[in-house]
Design an enzyme around this catalytic site. Structure first.
Site, PDB file in Angstrom:
ATOM      1  N   LYS A 184     -51.451 124.492  10.623  1.00 34.99           N
ATOM      2  CA  LYS A 184     -50.648 125.283  11.555  1.00 34.99           C
ATOM      3  C   LYS A 184     -51.535 126.320  12.235  1.00 34.99           C
ATOM      4  O   LYS A 184     -52.041 127.236  11.586  1.00 34.99           O
ATOM      5  CB  LYS A 184     -49.502 125.957  10.801  1.00 34.99           C
ATOM      6  CG  LYS A 184     -48.574 124.934  10.135  1.00 34.99           C
ATOM      7  CD  LYS A 184     -47.397 125.567   9.432  1.00 34.99           C
ATOM      8  CE  LYS A 184     -47.808 126.397   8.242  1.00 34.99           C
ATOM      9  NZ  LYS A 184     -46.671 126.734   7.379  1.00 34.99           N
ATOM     10  N   THR A 215     -39.735 136.415  12.728  1.00 29.16           N
ATOM     11  CA  THR A 215     -40.231 135.075  12.373  1.00 29.16           C
ATOM     12  C   THR A 215     -40.266 134.864  10.866  1.00 29.16           C
ATOM     13  O   THR A 215     -40.942 133.963  10.384  1.00 29.16           O
ATOM     14  CB  THR A 215     -41.657 134.886  12.930  1.00 29.16           C
ATOM     15  OG1 THR A 215     -42.467 135.971  12.447  1.00 29.16           O
ATOM     16  CG2 THR A 215     -41.673 134.870  14.444  1.00 29.16           C
ATOM     17  N   GLY A 217     -39.662 133.454   7.444  1.00 32.19           N
ATOM     18  CA  GLY A 217     -39.136 132.164   6.979  1.00 32.19           C
ATOM     19  C   GLY A 217     -39.630 130.959   7.757  1.00 32.19           C
ATOM     20  O   GLY A 217     -39.223 129.829   7.478  1.00 32.19           O
ATOM     21  N   THR A 218     -40.537 131.179   8.727  1.00 31.10           N
ATOM     22  CA  THR A 218     -40.993 130.051   9.567  1.00 31.10           C
ATOM     23  C   THR A 218     -41.610 128.915   8.754  1.00 31.10           C
ATOM     24  O   THR A 218     -41.289 127.747   8.957  1.00 31.10           O
ATOM     25  CB  THR A 218     -42.083 130.520  10.567  1.00 31.10           C
ATOM     26  OG1 THR A 218     -41.951 131.896  10.794  1.00 31.10           O
ATOM     27  CG2 THR A 218     -41.962 129.802  11.870  1.00 31.10           C
ATOM     28  N   GLY A 219     -42.528 129.265   7.840  1.00 27.79           N
ATOM     29  CA  GLY A 219     -43.233 128.232   7.071  1.00 27.79           C
ATOM     30  C   GLY A 219     -42.303 127.446   6.164  1.00 27.79           C
ATOM     31  O   GLY A 219     -42.372 126.213   6.090  1.00 27.79           O
ATOM     32  N   CYS A 220     -41.406 128.152   5.485  1.00 21.76           N
ATOM     33  CA  CYS A 220     -40.431 127.498   4.593  1.00 21.76           C
ATOM     34  C   CYS A 220     -39.541 126.569   5.406  1.00 21.76           C
ATOM     35  O   CYS A 220     -39.246 125.440   5.006  1.00 21.76           O
ATOM     36  CB  CYS A 220     -39.532 128.539   3.922  1.00 21.76           C
ATOM     37  SG  CYS A 220     -40.410 129.868   3.115  1.00 21.76           S
TER      38      CYS A 220
END
Length: 271
Positions: A184, A215, A217-220
């Site tokens: 990413k 933003t 929580g984006t990765g989860c």
């Protein structure tokens, strides 16, 4: 008695399991995972590996569950209900990483590993001694691993300075054993680019950069969306493409919450 099958009975949706930490603020972790799964039409199930006390300004503390509690949850869900895909997030310690890797190593469903090392606020969520266990035990069972640039460096010592470094980073991650690596690149300057590769084919995903600091929580959310689309029958590039679309919309509509960083909007397609 006649035919016991009821033609009107609903079909069960695809099932996705998340193995991660709980976020008391509701924006990341298990809570983000379950919201994402609901939004994408799959049945979400959870194995809680750690409990965090966190809000919009940071993580105030975390407590790991005992390895036997995590193993019991895994056995309980996978032994009875089963899953078409599994997503792993915050696993905190070597014992938990080991427990999860062992359970998933023998399970025939795609595994999406989000190698959570640090929170959006810079709080460490993985004990330094657990990094080795992630490298040698968890990544080899992964179908897709989704590190950000900081996590790439933590796992491989490769520092990504620009888009040209993404492939080098991906190759270093693939050398640890996952089938696919999604690097990413959102923290690079310029238009965000993510690179997905299995070492043979390469897919690049670009998205608009939204001027929105909410933003959390984006990765989860991305990893859970990938797992959801895999459970629905997509191949890896297709699942990542659709997951990116969902997450980009969720980031665009992230909203303020508390005094710090607000969450992405998991329900953006309904609003």
């Amino acid at each position: 008695m006649g035919d016991m099958t009821d033609s009107a009975s609903p079909m069960s949706p695809a099932r996705v399991l998340t193995v991660a930490g709980s976020d008391s603020g509701g924006g990341a972790g298990i809570q983000a995972d379950l919201k994402t799964m609901l939004a994408l039409g799959v049945h979400g199930m959870s194995v809680i590996a750690a409990v965090t006390a966190q809000n919009s300004v940071g993580v105030q503390g975390y407590w790991e569950l005992p390895a036997e509690a995590v193993r019991a949850q895994l056995d309980s869900v996978l032994g009875d209900i089963g899953a078409q895909a599994v997503k792993t997030g915050m696993l905190a310690s070597p014992a938990l990483v080991e427990t999860v890797a062992e359970a998933l190593g023998g399970y025939a469903a795609p595994v999406v590993v989000d190698p959570v090392g640090v929170s959006k606020h810079g709080d460490t969520l993985l004990a330094p001694e657990a990094v080795e266990t992630v490298r040698h035990r968890l990544l080899p069972v992964a179908t897709v691993v989704t590190p950000n640039l900081w996590e790439v460096e933590q796992l491989t010592s490769v520092k990504v300075e620009d888009e040209d470094d993404l492939r080098r980073a991906a190759d270093a991650v693939l050398a640890l054993g996952p089938r696919w690596a999604l690097i990413k690149g959102g923290h690079l300057p310029g238009a965000p680019v993510d690179l997905l590769t299995d070492g043979v084919t390469e897919h690049r995903f670009t998205a608009e950069r939204h001027d929105n600091r909410h933003t959390h929580g984006t990765g989860c959310t991305l990893a859970s969306a990938i797992a959801s689309y895999l459970a629905l029958g997509e191949d890896v590039p297709g699942a990542v493409g659709q997951a990116k679309e969902y997450v980009t919309g969720a980031i665009a509509r992230g909203f303020p919450l508390g005094a710090g960083i607000g969450p992405v909007d998991h329900a953006w397609r309904w609003r």
